[in-house]
Design a protein around this motif. Structure first.
Motif, short mmCIF file in Angstrom:
data_model
loop_
_atom_site.label_atom_id
_atom_site.label_comp_id
_atom_site.label_asym_id
_atom_site.label_seq_id
_atom_site.Cartn_x
_atom_site.Cartn_y
_atom_site.Cartn_z
N ALA A 126 55.70 67.27 114.58
CA ALA A 126 56.64 68.34 114.92
C ALA A 126 57.87 68.29 114.01
O ALA A 126 58.46 67.24 113.82
CB ALA A 126 57.07 68.20 116.38
N ARG A 127 58.21 69.45 113.46
CA ARG A 127 59.36 69.54 112.55
C ARG A 127 60.68 69.26 113.28
O ARG A 127 61.54 68.57 112.76
CB ARG A 127 59.45 70.96 111.95
CG ARG A 127 58.44 71.18 110.85
CD ARG A 127 58.98 70.65 109.52
NE ARG A 127 57.91 70.45 108.54
CZ ARG A 127 57.34 71.44 107.88
NH1 ARG A 127 57.75 72.68 108.06
NH2 ARG A 127 56.36 71.20 107.04
N ASP A 128 60.76 69.84 114.48
CA ASP A 128 62.05 69.80 115.19
C ASP A 128 62.52 68.39 115.51
O ASP A 128 63.71 68.16 115.71
CB ASP A 128 61.93 70.58 116.51
CG ASP A 128 61.53 72.02 116.27
OD1 ASP A 128 61.68 72.45 115.10
OD2 ASP A 128 61.08 72.68 117.21
N THR A 129 61.58 67.44 115.60
CA THR A 129 62.00 66.12 116.03
C THR A 129 62.17 65.16 114.85
O THR A 129 62.43 63.99 115.02
CB THR A 129 60.97 65.50 117.00
OG1 THR A 129 59.71 65.40 116.33
CG2 THR A 129 60.82 66.32 118.24
N GLY A 134 67.97 67.63 115.22
CA GLY A 134 66.96 68.42 115.93
C GLY A 134 66.63 67.81 117.27
O GLY A 134 66.52 68.50 118.28
N ARG A 135 66.51 66.48 117.28
CA ARG A 135 66.16 65.80 118.53
C ARG A 135 67.30 65.93 119.54
O ARG A 135 67.08 66.15 120.72
CB ARG A 135 65.87 64.32 118.27
CG ARG A 135 64.61 64.09 117.45
CD ARG A 135 64.15 62.65 117.57
NE ARG A 135 65.09 61.71 116.99
CZ ARG A 135 65.13 61.36 115.71
NH1 ARG A 135 64.29 61.92 114.85
NH2 ARG A 135 66.00 60.48 115.27
N ARG A 171 69.35 68.33 119.74
CA ARG A 171 69.35 69.70 120.27
C ARG A 171 68.31 69.83 121.38
O ARG A 171 68.58 70.40 122.43
CB ARG A 171 69.04 70.67 119.12
CG ARG A 171 69.50 72.09 119.39
CD ARG A 171 69.54 72.92 118.11
NE ARG A 171 68.35 72.78 117.29
CZ ARG A 171 68.34 72.29 116.05
NH1 ARG A 171 69.47 71.88 115.50
NH2 ARG A 171 67.21 72.22 115.38
N ILE A 172 67.14 69.25 121.15
CA ILE A 172 66.09 69.33 122.18
C ILE A 172 66.52 68.58 123.45
O ILE A 172 66.38 69.09 124.56
CB ILE A 172 64.76 68.73 121.65
CG1 ILE A 172 64.22 69.62 120.54
CG2 ILE A 172 63.75 68.58 122.77
CD1 ILE A 172 62.98 69.09 119.87
N SER A 190 57.23 69.02 122.39
CA SER A 190 58.01 69.04 121.14
C SER A 190 57.30 69.81 120.04
O SER A 190 57.92 70.29 119.11
CB SER A 190 58.26 67.60 120.68
OG SER A 190 57.02 66.95 120.48
N HIS A 191 55.97 69.96 120.15
CA HIS A 191 55.22 70.64 119.09
C HIS A 191 54.89 72.08 119.47
O HIS A 191 54.03 72.70 118.87
CB HIS A 191 53.94 69.87 118.79
CG HIS A 191 53.06 69.68 120.00
ND1 HIS A 191 53.49 69.00 121.12
CD2 HIS A 191 51.80 70.08 120.27
CE1 HIS A 191 52.51 69.00 122.02
NE2 HIS A 191 51.49 69.65 121.53
N ASN A 192 55.62 72.63 120.44
CA ASN A 192 55.41 74.01 120.88
C ASN A 192 53.95 74.33 121.15
O ASN A 192 53.36 75.21 120.51
CB ASN A 192 55.96 74.99 119.84
CG ASN A 192 57.46 74.94 119.81
OD1 ASN A 192 58.11 75.04 120.85
ND2 ASN A 192 58.01 74.75 118.63
#
Lengths: 367, 317
Positions: free
Chosen positions: B108-111, B116-117, B119-120, B152-154
Motif C-alpha cells: 500500500a502506497r499510503d502507509t 501517510g500512516r 493521516r490514516i 490500508s490497501h483499499n
C-alpha cells in the motif's frame, strides 16, 4: 514483501527484553558452563593405598602416586580386610594394593602385579583413572629397574594419542558445544516464533495477505538464521579467547558447513511448529523429539561406534552426527573438504528432506 | 438491483460429523453493508473464512469479483481486507509499526511514509498514539487500529468477523461510523455480529442458525414479512403470571421472553386498549403490569424465525 517480515521480526526481537539475553548471552554461558564442567579428565581422584609389603619400594611407589596431579591420597592401610570399609569411610574412588613381596620381586627383576580397585559407578572416570595409575606404576618400575642397571623391562602398553595430545577432553567438547548451542538456539527460537503467530491469531492475518507461503516461512527463518550466524561467530571467538582453542583447519570451510547445519536445525524448528498448537507444545516437542535424540544419538555424549547396530542406524538421521564429525575434524585435525564431503552431502540431503516435509505440512490454509 | 460482488452457492463445510456450514447460498450487492448474523457457533466464522480463501470448502462455490475463491485463493487477496474475530495485531509493535507492516505486505502506497500512516491513524481516531504498543491500547481503540490495518490497501471487499465483540457501546458506535464511511465510499463490507442492534445498520442481512441460512433480506422488509401483527411489550411483576396463561389464547400468535418482560404478537388489527382489557381479564389477581405497543425489533424477528426453524426442522425463508 519478505523484507517487511524480516524487519517486523527484528523489531519484535529487539523489543523482547527476555529474548536478547537468551539469544546472545546463553550461548556464551553454555560454553563456559560446559567448557569448565564437561571435563572428563579425572583429577584429584581420591586414592586409598593398601600397603601389604611395607618395603622401601612400596613407600616410594606411594610417594610417586601422591606426587602426580591425578590422585589425592586419602590414607594408607595395611590390611586387605579393611579395604571395603575404609573406601566407604574415606570416600575413596580407588584403592591400589601393593602386594606382599613387591619390593623383593622388583629387586629380583620379576614383574610384580599391582591390583587396583576402582569405584566403577562412574565408568569413564574409572577407566581413565586406571590408565593413569597403570602408567605411574610402570614408570616407577622402569625407573627402579634402570637404576639398578638391570636390563630394562619391555613395556608394551604405550598408547599414543593423536590430535588432542594433551588428551584434554575440553578440546574435544567445545567443538561439540558449537553444534549443541546452534541447535538449541535456532530450533527453539524458530519453532516458538512460528507457533506464537498461530497462538495469537496473527498467522490467520498473515495468510489472508498476499504473502506467499515461502515469504511467511523465510521471513520467519532468515532472522533466526542471522542470529545463528552471529552465534557461530560468538562461540568461535569465545572458545578462542576463553579456552585458547584455535581452529586447526579452514575457518571458511567450518563456517560454510555450519550454515548447512543451520539449514537443518531451522527446518526442524519449522517442522516442530507444524505439529504444535501452542508454545508449550512446541517447547516440549523440541526438547523431547528433537534435542534429546539428537544429543543422545549424534555422538555428542556416547560414541556412535559403541552403539548397537539397530540404534546406530538411527544416528544416520541425525544432522548433528555429521556436523560433529565436521566441527571436530576441522577444529582438531584440520580436516578439509576431501575428508568431510560425505558428511556435508549427508547434511545437505537431510536438510532438503526436512525442509520439503515441513513445507508440505505448512499449508497456507487453516485446518 | 445492483451488481453482485460476492456469489456464494451451495457451500458446505464439515468437521468430521459436524456440519459447520450446511448448503449455504447468498449473494452480496456491490457497495452494500451486509450483515451475517447468528448466535455463537452458528457457523459465521467458518463461512467468512471460506469466503476469504482461508479455509477449503467441502462442496459449493464462492465467487468474488468474478474470481473463484476456493480454486484461486491467492488471486482475491489484494481485493479483500479481513479482520478476524480476535484481530491479531502484533502486541509488541507500536500502532505505527503495525500499520506499516500490514500496509507493506499489501504494497500500500499510503502507509509507506510516516506522514501517510499518521493521516490514516488520525482518521480512525488514533492521533497521538502512533508510538503506543498495540498491546497497551484499550480494546475499542485497538479494534480501530485493526480496521485501519485491514483496509490500508483499499480493498474492494472488507470482511469483518465480530469486529465489536467485547467492546464498549461508545466504541462500538464509533466503529460503526467508520464502517459506514467505508461503505459510502463504495467498499463492500461483510460483517458478522451477534449484536442484533448492529444489524439494523446493514442494508442486507442473512441469519444463520446451526450452519444454515434461516432468513435473509433487508432489516425492515424482514420485520414486515415475518411479523405480520402488532407487537406489545408487557412488563411489571404481573408479566410472569400472564406468560403462563397466554399460551392457550388463540389471539396471541407468538410470545417470547425478553428479560423481565414479555413480547406478544397478536392477530392483525388489534389495538392497545383491546389487548389490555383482555389481559386484565386473564390476569385475575395479578393486575400489576404495564403494556405498551412497540415496533418489533430484529430480536423479535429472529427469535420467531429460530423458534419456527427449530420446531419445523427446516429453513423458513
Amino acid at each position: 514483501m519478505i523484507g517487511h517480515m524480516i524487519k517486523k521480526e527484528f523489531r519484535q526481537l529487539k523489543r523482547d527484553k527476555r529474548m536478547l539475553p537468551i539469544v546472545f548471552i546463553a550461548p556464551v554461558f553454555q560454553l563456559l558452563l560446559l567448557g569448565f564442567a564437561a571435563n572428563l579428565d579425572p583429577q584429584n581422584i581420591s586414592l586409598l593405598i593398601c600397603d601389604l609389603d611395607r618395603s622401601p619400594q612400596s613407600l616410594e611407589l606411594s610417594q610417586e602416586i601422591v606426587a602426580s596431579d591425578y590422585f589425592i591420597p586419602v590414607g594408607t592401610i595395611y590390611n586387605l580386610s579393611e579395604i571395603a570399609q575404609e573406601m566407604e569411610r574415606r570416600k575413596a574412588s580407588a584403592t591400589m594394593i601393593v602386594p606382599k613381596g613387591f619390593g623383593a620381586d622388583l629387586k629380583a627383576g620379576r614383574s610384580p602385579v599391582i591390583p587396583y580397585l576402582v569405584d566403577g559407578s562412574d565408568s569413564t572416570t574409572a577407566a581413565i583413572a586406571t590408565g593413569y595409575a597403570g602408567n605411574i606404576v610402570r614408570r616407577y618400575g622402569l625407573k627402579y629397574l634402570n637404576a639398578d642397571s638391570l636390563p630394562p623391562l619391555r613395556v608394551d602398553v604405550q598408547s599414543r594419542i593423536f590430535f588432542n595430545p594433551a588428551l584434554v577432553s575440553r578440546d574435544f567438547m567445545i567443538p561439540g558445544l558449537l553444534a549443541l548451542v546452534l541447535m538449541v538456539i535456532t530450533l527453539v527460537l524458530t519453532s516458538l516464533a512460528v507457533v506464537k503467530e498461530k497462538e495469537l491469531g496473527t498467522m490467520e492475518q498473515l495468510i489472508v495477505t498476499p504473502l506467499s507461503t515461502a515469504d511467511i516461512i523465510y521471513g520467519k527463518l532468515i532472522p533466526f538464521a542471522m542470529i545463528g550466524v552471529l552465534d557461530i561467530l560468538l562461540i568461535m571467538a569465545a572458545s578462542r579467547l576463553i579456552f585458547g582453542l584455535e581452529i586447526a583447519g579452514s575457518f571458511l570451510l567450518l563456517f560454510a558447513f555450519s550454515l548447512l547445519f543451520l539449514f537443518n536445525t531451522l527446518g526442524l524448528g519449522l517442522l516442530v511448529s507444524t505439529f504444535s498448537g501452542n508454545q508449550q507444545q512446541a517447547m516440549m516437542a523440541s526438547v523431547l523429539f528433537v534435542m534429546l535424540p539428537m544429543i543422545m544419538l549424534s555422538g555428542f555424549v556416547f560414541p556412535v561406534e559403541n552403539m548397537p547396530a539397530a540404534i546406530r542406524v538411527l544416528t544416520y538421521a541425525m544432522p548433528m552426527r555429521y556436523y560433529l564429525v565436521i566441527v571436530r575434524g576441522i577444529y582438531l585435525k584440520g580436516a578439509g573438504m576431501s575428508e568431510l564431503w560425505e558428511e556435508g552431502l549427508a547434511m545437505l540431503i537431510l536438510g532438503i528432506l526436512i525442509t520439503v516435509i515441513s513445507l508440505l505440512r505448512f499449508r497456507k490454509r487453516l485446518e | 438491483m445492483g451488481e453482485h460482488i460476492i456469489e456464494v452457492s451451495s457451500l458446505v463445510k464439515r468437521f468430521g460429523d459436524f456440519i459447520a456450514v450446511d448448503n449455504v447460498s447468498f449473494s452480496v450487492e456491490k457497495g452494500s453493508l451486509f450483515g451475517l448474523l447468528g448466535a455463537n457457533g452458528a457457523g459465521k466464522t467458518t463461512l467468512i473464512r471460506m469466503l476469504c480463501g482461508l479455509m477449503a470448502a467441502d462442496a459449493g462455490s464462492v465467487s468474488l469479483a468474478g474470481i473463484d475463491v476456493l480454486k484461486n485463493p491467492e488471486e482475491v487477496k489484494m481485493r479483500i481486507g479481513y479482520m478476524s474475530q480476535r484481530f491479531s495485531l502484533y502486541r509488541d509493535l507500536t500502532a505505527d509499526e503495525n500499520l506499516e507492516f500490514f500496509g507493506g505486505l499489501y504494497g500500500a502506497r499510503d502507509t509507506e511514509g510516516a506522514a501517510g500512516r499518521s493521516r490514516i491513524l488520525d482518521s480512525v481516531g488514533l492521533a497521538g498514539m502512533e508510538n503506543t504498543l498495540a498491546g497497551d491500547l484499550p480494546g475499542g481503540i485497538s479494534q480501530r487500529l485493526a480496521l485501519a490495518c485491514a483496509m490500508s490497501h483499499n480493498p474492494a471487499v472488507l470482511f469483518l468477523d465480530e469486529p465489536t465483540a467485547g467492546v464498549d457501546p461508545v466504541s462500538r458506535r464509533r466503529f460503526w461510523d467508520l464502517i459506514h464511511e467505508r461503505a459510502e465510499e463504495g467498499t463492500t463490507v461483510l460483517v458478522t455480529t451477534h449484536y442484533l442492534d448492529e444489524a439494523e445498520y446493514c442494508n442486507d442481512i442473512v441469519l444463520m442458525h446451526s450452519g444454515r441460512i434461516v432468513a435473509d433480506g433487508g432489516p425492515d422488509e424482514m420485520k414486515r414479512r415475518i411479523i405480520s401483527g402488532p407487537v406489545f411489550e408487557i412488563s411489571g411483576s404481573g408479566a410472569s403470571f400472564l406468560e403462563s396463561v397466554l399460551e392457550d389464547e388463540s389471539w396471541v400468535i407468538e410470545f417470547s421472553l425478553f428479560g423481565d418482560s414479555v413480547h406478544i404478537q397478536t392477530e392483525e388489527g388489534m389495538g392497545l386498549i383491546d389487548v389490555k382489557s383482555r389481559l386484565l381479564t386473564l390476569a385475575g389477581n395479578n393486575q400489576d403490569f404495564e403494556i405498551e405497543h412497540i415496533t418489533p425489533s430484529l430480536e423479535d424477528v429472529f427469535l420467531r424465525i429460530i423458534d419456527q426453524s427449530e420446531s419445523e426442522g427446516e429453513a423458513v425463508i
